[in-house]
Structures are given as C-alpha cells and as structure tokens.
Design an enzyme around this catalytic site. Sequence first.
Site, PDB file in Angstrom:
ATOM      1  N   HIS A 149     -16.476  41.413 -19.793  1.00 38.93           N
ATOM      2  CA  HIS A 149     -15.710  40.284 -19.626  1.00 38.93           C
ATOM      3  C   HIS A 149     -15.395  39.944 -18.168  1.00 38.93           C
ATOM      4  CE1 HIS A 149     -14.020  41.585 -23.556  1.00 38.93           C
ATOM      5  NE2 HIS A 149     -14.326  42.903 -23.153  1.00 38.93           N
TER       6      HIS A 149
ATOM      7  N   SER B 149     -25.501  22.194   2.766  1.00 38.02           N
ATOM      8  CA  SER B 149     -24.319  21.102   2.192  1.00 38.02           C
ATOM      9  C   SER B 149     -24.548  19.995   3.375  1.00 38.02           C
ATOM     10  CB  SER B 149     -23.006  21.688   2.086  1.00 38.02           C
ATOM     11  OG  SER B 149     -21.958  20.723   2.323  1.00 38.02           O
TER      12      SER B 149
ATOM     13  N   LYS C 138     -22.358  26.269   4.652  1.00 34.33           N
ATOM     14  CA  LYS C 138     -22.540  26.547   3.094  1.00 34.33           C
ATOM     15  C   LYS C 138     -24.203  26.738   3.189  1.00 34.33           C
ATOM     16  CE  LYS C 138     -20.758  25.260  -0.229  1.00 34.33           C
ATOM     17  NZ  LYS C 138     -19.812  24.764  -1.064  1.00 34.33           N
TER      18      LYS C 138
ATOM     19  N   GLU D 224     -28.671  27.014  -9.700  1.00 32.41           N
ATOM     20  CA  GLU D 224     -27.808  26.055 -10.768  1.00 32.41           C
ATOM     21  C   GLU D 224     -28.663  25.202 -11.573  1.00 32.41           C
ATOM     22  OE1 GLU D 224     -24.163  25.100  -8.005  1.00 32.41           O
ATOM     23  OE2 GLU D 224     -25.619  25.503  -6.698  1.00 32.41           O
TER      24      GLU D 224
END
Length: 462
Positions: A155, A276, A282, A289
């Site tokens: 979980h 970024s 970043k 992704e």
Amino acid sequence: MSHIRSRFNAPAAKPVVEYTSSLPFDKRLYRHDIAGSIAHTKMLAKQAIIPQQDANTIIKYLTSIAGEIEQGKFEFKAELEDIHMAIESRLFELTGEIAGKLHTARSRNDQVALDMRLFTKEAISETVVRLRFLQQSLVELAEENKDVVMPGYTHLQTAQPVLFAHHLLAYFEMFQRDAERFGEALKRTDVMPLGSGALAGVAYDIDRDFVARELGFSQISRNSMDAVSDRDFVIEYLAAASICMMHLSRLAEEVIIWSSAEFGFIELDDAYATGSSIMPQKKNPDVAELARGRVGRTYGNLIALLTTMKALPLSYNRDLQEDKEALFDSVDTLLPSLEVFSGMISSLKIKKENMERAASRDYILATDLADYLVSRGETFRNAHGITARLVSYAAETGKALNRLSLSEYKRFSPLFNKDALAISKSSSVAARNIAGGTAPQQVEKAIDRAKEMIGKSNKGGF
Ligand code: ARG
C-alpha cells in the site's frame, strides 16, 4: 499498377487512392517483401513453373530494387496501393514483361501475411535481445548493492525491510516472463503462409516446404483460409508488448518515486535525466515518465486490432490492413523503452544511507517482534495484538521500538527477553531465509540463477 484495374473503366478517384493506400506505412516491409519474392521465385524455377533464366533476372532486379530503397533512390508513387505493388511495378520498369511471372501462384493476400510474419519474427527477436540487456542491468545493479537494505512496501506504506537486490530481482522475474511470452508468440508466428493464394490455395505444383526453409520458417500453415486472414500472431505480439510496457511502467514509477527528494533512494545519472526550463534545481525523471505514459499507446494498439478483427468473416478482408500501424507503433514504443531503461538502470546512483535510514523507521520491525513472541510460545494472533499495543505505546511516548527498555517491553508480555532488543533490520531480512525470500543467502542464489538464465538465453533458450 494499372493491370489490376483492367476491368474498370475509370481510374480510382484520388481520395479513394489516398484512403486505401497502405504504402506510406507498409514501405517498411520492403525487405521482407523482397526476401519473400526471391524465395518464391527460386521455388517457381525449381518446380519448372517459370524458366530459370527469368527467375535469375527477377531475382537480380529484386535485389537491385532493395538497394534502391536502402539508398533512398526509390520513388514511392502515391498511386501504387502498397509496398507489394510498388516493388512489382518497379520490377516491370526494369525487366519488362518478365516481371509478370513473379506473381504466379501467389496472391497479395498470402504475400502480405508472409511479410507480416517475417516482420513480427524479427521484432520478437529484437525485443527479446533488449529484454535480456535490461535483465542484465537489473542483475548487475542487484549484485553491486547486494547488502543494501531498504523498506519494502505494501500500500506504499512501510512494511518490512527487504534487500534492495530482492526488490530489483522482482523486476527480473517480470521481464523473464515477458521474454518467455514473446518466445511462445514466436512459435505461432513462425509459420509460412505462401501457397495459400487468395484464400483457397494455388493450382500449381509448388514446393511450400522449400520456401519455408529458404525463409527460415519451421512450419507451413495448414489451412489456406486461416493463413490469409489470421492475424492473431500480431495480436499476441501486441498483448505481450502491452504486458511488458506495463511492467516497465511499474519500474518507471519506482524510479520516479525513489528519485524524489522525499525518498532520496537513488539519483539518476545526468545522461538519463532532464532539466526544467524554469526551476534550475530540478533533475527530472522524464525517461521513466514517458515510458509510464507510453503504455497507453500499446494498450490502444492491442484493443484497436482486437476490435478490427472482431467478427471478421473468412477469409481476407481489407480491414486486415489495419494490423500494420498498430504493430509498428508498438514495436517502436517498446524497443526504445527497453533500451533506455537498460541504460538508466545501469547508471543509477544508489543512496544507500537514505535507503537504510528509511528501513530503520516507522516500526518496520513490528512483525519481527510478533514472530519473536511466537518463537517463545505465543499464538500469532495474540502476538500481533501485543505488538500492536507495544507499537502504539512507543508512538505515544515518541520512542522508536529499540529505544524502549526491557521492562517497558515486559509490561506488554512477560515473554519478552533481552534478545528481543537485538532484533534489527538485518536480523529481520536474514530471518526470511526461505525459497523466494529476501534473506541474503536466498538473494545470492537468486542472483546466480538469474545470471544463469541470461547465459542460457544468450545461447538461444528462454
Ligand atoms: N495492403 C494490403 C494489406 O495490407 C495488402 C493486401 C491487399 N489485398 C487485397 N486483396 N486488396 O492487407
């Protein structure tokens, strides 16, 4: 090519030509188409269906057409319906009427089925090779970090400590099943359909086994109507690719979470991260992704072809032309995904301290304390309750379990002894010394077994 429209009085309307043409995408089958035509031509000559000399001419020019296409010199004319017509029409330009003998005892229906099978066989081999590289990257990373303990989750809540290597090898297993699935699909793809003609077989004394051998197929199709209309081998590739991309998306998700500041378990190599445009600090996991995002295309391709084929009557129907873009897109999605993942995994920097710190938090050893009480004679259900009360006491007093004194432990059960305080994440991991468990001994074996499996597959097994 005009002769297939000889019975018509007018050329096809321009929008019809555009609507029906598969040339913009099936030109990718040119190598397979030419290989099939060469094998077919050799067979026609061997069986004395066409003269050997004509066969030699046809083969010579088919080979030079392949060269033209490779060198970008071939003109793909929009009015030619597909790659089969484009190549045949060029053959006419080069040889004149002799070219007309190539299509003896053949139809585009068995021809396109052949091309698709040749293409899919190649795609499967390439997919399995890339899966093996990815598996290898996982095993190497597991071996390099075989002592690192991390929190295991259920979980996405801290559950029990596990070896990082054990976690990585879970993905090895998924990719192993994927490779086997592609291997299974290969068996059913490896069937040579030429000789099926348009649908009923051909009325010439051809040698189908010869063509199969020439093209490296291990079997010939057993039913001509099935052979020209079946694309379930493509569907199997699409299904296996969807499952494999789904596995990649799970690994992608781990990489994304682990590389967040909150987890900080890994750092992506600069070569596999993106920046970024606005936030200079970043380092983004875009590769992971995009793989996660691209799963959707592979599911879409699978559903598209399943739907195209639903309720199609025998035998060939033009609907089947829709198999190509679905297959090409899934191949073009899966192959590069596997490739970038191997590189990304191999170059990951592991932040061992952060993993181990996280594996020491959050009462992660509560199960081990319950197991301890069981070893001292308590039933598991009671032990679970005692440990749960102990954990909530520790949480209320703001202490970690290993900061409680023995007398505090004893308040919850007289069975607690000094050795209960010695339970640690490494003793927890070591205790799970069961086949398939996370104990170092087991993981060591799993690494050896994984290496063996990769070795075997390099020799052509699965
Ligand atoms: N472009 C067609 C396809 O991909 C080739 C076969 C055409 N056959 C036909 N009878 N129109 O399916």
